[in-house]
Structures are given as structure tokens and as C-alpha cells.
Design a protein around this motif. Structure first.
Motif, PDB file in Angstrom:
ATOM      1  N   LEU A   1       0.837  -1.195   0.000  1.00  0.00           N
ATOM      2  CA  LEU A   1       0.000   0.000   0.000  1.00  0.00           C
ATOM      3  C   LEU A   1       0.877   1.252   0.000  1.00  0.00           C
ATOM      4  O   LEU A   1       2.059   1.200   0.306  1.00  0.00           O
ATOM      5  CB  LEU A   1      -0.936  -0.004   1.207  1.00  0.00           C
ATOM      6  N   GLU A   2       0.279   2.372  -0.327  1.00  0.00           N
ATOM      7  CA  GLU A   2       1.019   3.627  -0.479  1.00  0.00           C
ATOM      8  C   GLU A   2       1.326   4.336   0.835  1.00  0.00           C
ATOM      9  O   GLU A   2       2.301   5.059   0.925  1.00  0.00           O
ATOM     10  CB  GLU A   2       0.228   4.590  -1.389  1.00  0.00           C
ATOM     11  N   SER A   3       0.473   4.149   1.861  1.00  0.00           N
ATOM     12  CA  SER A   3       0.669   4.914   3.090  1.00  0.00           C
ATOM     13  C   SER A   3       0.098   4.164   4.286  1.00  0.00           C
ATOM     14  O   SER A   3      -0.701   3.240   4.146  1.00  0.00           O
ATOM     15  CB  SER A   3      -0.020   6.274   2.976  1.00  0.00           C
ATOM     16  N   GLY A   4       0.514   4.632   5.455  1.00  0.00           N
ATOM     17  CA  GLY A   4      -0.022   4.089   6.691  1.00  0.00           C
ATOM     18  C   GLY A   4      -1.499   4.376   6.839  1.00  0.00           C
ATOM     19  O   GLY A   4      -2.239   3.611   7.461  1.00  0.00           O
ATOM     20  N   SER A   5      -1.945   5.518   6.277  1.00  0.00           N
ATOM     21  CA  SER A   5      -3.384   5.807   6.368  1.00  0.00           C
ATOM     22  C   SER A   5      -4.203   4.831   5.544  1.00  0.00           C
ATOM     23  O   SER A   5      -5.327   4.505   5.917  1.00  0.00           O
ATOM     24  CB  SER A   5      -3.743   7.232   5.996  1.00  0.00           C
ATOM     25  N   GLU A   6      -3.647   4.366   4.435  1.00  0.00           N
ATOM     26  CA  GLU A   6      -4.354   3.338   3.653  1.00  0.00           C
ATOM     27  C   GLU A   6      -4.493   2.063   4.477  1.00  0.00           C
ATOM     28  O   GLU A   6      -5.531   1.405   4.434  1.00  0.00           O
ATOM     29  CB  GLU A   6      -3.599   3.022   2.354  1.00  0.00           C
TER      30      GLU A   6
END
Length: 166
Positions: free
Chosen positions: A31-36
Motif C-alpha cells: 500500500l502507499e501509506s499508513g493511512s491506507e
């Protein structure tokens, strides 16, 4: 709640890697980010995970039973160090070479040099640091702060059964 094949696979990753954090899951899941990661956990796996007192992500008992995967940490006594851990190969190799609990702690570079000598591997220093931190979260490595953070085992090497996950 019925899980998709992807959600079931990701839940298995969570069970295996626990205790873990967003960045480890982000890397594993591409995934692209921790928020994802956070969004996925909340939307797809909300019933099966929780955050502990240190904000680390853990799977609940129902999750472990659902995916039939060995948990990343087995703590038979409820307190203290685990009796068994299931880790990726690099973490297993780091556990095998890092200074013992009665030895002087050592730097990431020192552990990297031992890995090269013992296993004929050449991981990036950041991968070794990450492996040490993951083992720290599992309760089997401790950090000693000197000029730079240094590491050593928090437990006797033979008191923990280490198995490799793929």
C-alpha cells in the motif's frame, strides 16, 4: 462478517506479524501509506484487530482461529518474554547473531557484519534496523541507548523457539 479472499490473506498477515504497526503492514500489502493501512483495517478487518497499550496492532482470538495461522508471538505465561515467535527469515537470522542478554549491546552495523559473516547475506542496514525493532516489539530484543541505539537479546537465545514465516 464474510471476508473476501484478499481480506482473509491480509488477516493472516496480521496474525503472523503481530504485534505490528502500520508501516510493516503497508510494506507487506504493497500500500502507499499508513493511512491506507488504517483505512483497510477499519473498513475490512475492524472486528478482528485491536491496538494494545503501545498502539501496536494485534489480532484477536477470533482472527487467529478464522485464518488458522500461527500467531507471531506465543506467550505461554501471560507476562514477560514469549516462548515462541514466528518471524521472517531476516528476523530469525538477526535473532541468531545479535548479542546475548549478558553481552554488551551492539549497533545495527555490528549486527549487519555478523549477518554477512554467519549467513552470507547482505541486507540493507535499514532492513536490519527494522528487523531489530520488530524483534524488540515482540519482546525478545532490547535497545540500549548509548551514542547510537544498540541492541541485545532480552531473553536467553534458547528460551524462545523461533520459526520462519514466508
Amino acid at each position: 462478517m464474510t471476508l473476501s479472499e484478499e481480506a482473509r490473506e491480509r488477516l493472516a498477515d496480521l496474525v503472523e506479524l503481530q504485534p505490528t504497526k502500520n508501516s510493516e503492514l503497508q510494506e507487506r500489502w504493497g500500500l502507499e501509506s499508513g493511512s491506507e493501512v488504517h483505512q483497510y483495517l477499519e473498513n475490512e478487518l475492524g472486528e478482528y484487530y485491536y491496538r494494545d497499550d503501545n498502539s501496536l496492532i494485534r489480532a484477536n482470538k477470533e482472527a487467529a482461529e478464522l485464518v488458522d495461522v500461527e500467531p507471531g508471538v506465543v506467550d505461554d505465561e501471560g507476562e514477560g518474554a514469549p516462548s515462541a515467535i514466528r518471524v521472517p527469515r531476516l528476523q530469525q537470522q538477526v535473532f541468531a547473531v545479535v548479542a546475548g542478554p549478558d553481552d554488551d549491546s551492539e549497533s545495527v552495523v555490528s549486527v549487519l557484519q555478523k549477518l554477512r559473516a554467519e549467513f552470507d547475506v547482505d541486507p540493507e542496514a535499514e532492513a536490519v534496523r527494522s528487523a531489530l525493532q520488530a524483534l524488540r516489539r515482540k519482546g525478545v530484543v532490547e535497545v540500549v541507548y548509548r551514542t547510537v541505539p544498540t541492541f541485545k537479546l532480552a531473553v536467553e537465545r534458547d528460551s524462545v523457539e523461533v520459526s520462519v514465516s514466508d
